[in-house]
Design a protein around this motif. Sequence first.
Motif, PDB file in Angstrom:
ATOM      1  N   TRP A  93      23.221  36.390 123.482  1.00  0.00           N
ATOM      2  CA  TRP A  93      21.768  36.547 123.348  1.00  0.00           C
ATOM      3  C   TRP A  93      21.374  37.257 122.062  1.00  0.00           C
ATOM      4  O   TRP A  93      20.340  36.931 121.447  1.00  0.00           O
ATOM      5  N   ARG A  98      17.888  35.029 122.107  1.00  0.00           N
ATOM      6  CA  ARG A  98      17.722  34.029 123.163  1.00  0.00           C
ATOM      7  C   ARG A  98      19.083  33.426 123.480  1.00  0.00           C
ATOM      8  O   ARG A  98      20.014  33.502 122.675  1.00  0.00           O
ATOM      9  N   PRO A 100      21.657  30.225 124.209  1.00  0.00           N
ATOM     10  CA  PRO A 100      21.772  28.821 123.794  1.00  0.00           C
ATOM     11  C   PRO A 100      21.470  27.886 124.960  1.00  0.00           C
ATOM     12  O   PRO A 100      21.699  28.209 126.130  1.00  0.00           O
ATOM     13  N   SER A 101      20.982  26.700 124.639  1.00  0.00           N
ATOM     14  CA  SER A 101      20.535  25.759 125.669  1.00  0.00           C
ATOM     15  C   SER A 101      21.675  25.271 126.565  1.00  0.00           C
ATOM     16  O   SER A 101      21.462  24.938 127.723  1.00  0.00           O
ATOM     17  N   GLY A 102      22.875  25.213 126.049  1.00  0.00           N
ATOM     18  CA  GLY A 102      23.983  24.705 126.850  1.00  0.00           C
ATOM     19  C   GLY A 102      24.671  25.757 127.703  1.00  0.00           C
ATOM     20  O   GLY A 102      25.666  25.446 128.390  1.00  0.00           O
TER      21      GLY A 102
END
Length: 260
Positions: A93, A98, A100-102
Amino acid sequence: MNLGLDGLTLGPLNLSWQSLTLLLGVVTWLGLARFAHAERALFITLLVARLWAALPGLDGGRPLLENVLDIVDVRRGSWAWLPGLLAGLLALWWPQQRFPSGLPRALVVTLIVAALPGLLKPAPQGLQATLPATPLPRLIALQPQPPAPLPTGGIVNFWATWCGPCRSELPLLDAQQSQGANIQLVNVGESAQTVGAFLKANMLGVQTWLQGQELSGPLGVTGYPTTLAVSRTGRVVGRHLGPLSGAQLRHLLELAKGAP
């Protein structure tokens, strides 16, 4: 191949369930986590999990190498996975504030695959859940003693002189046994002469029982070293396949003392 209470046996190779969990988890994560900083997060997870579990057992009275091996030898001791996972997630993070999408897919699949050894672990059907009162001979100061049952309320460590991991943990067990810890070493399948010559050559003062094959079968011991935590009533309340770290030795002793 043999699935035992303590791990998977493939010929001469013994893999504890803990080691299989680690191996499957690492391989799965490396295969699925194709996003930035995934390898760094894995490294931080393993480092924090290892240090969190090992640091309480490090001792300035032990040789430096022994303390180092408690951390880097993955066969020794245990892992504090919750602090490790939290640290790894923070490492993912932090760079971009943030995740990661995966991440969700990779994390969920990794945890499921890592949990498989726990599902494969057989139930202890047909095995004794208590330490048999079988009398065994003992070596004290390299002198054979008359057979007697093993004491309870401590740990029972099955070992052999030809076993490399057994030899690596003997200095720790020797030191703790000499300080009065209830540690019962049980040699499996070797003569008093062989064991005595080994202890003398390595300048070890441990007391050890002999003819441990009389107990290893009923207790489901399939690889060495295997350490059992045994309560005061003789009940087996904890098990570990592989060499012990200082922290895990302390944990198993406390488990044996506290169990009814």
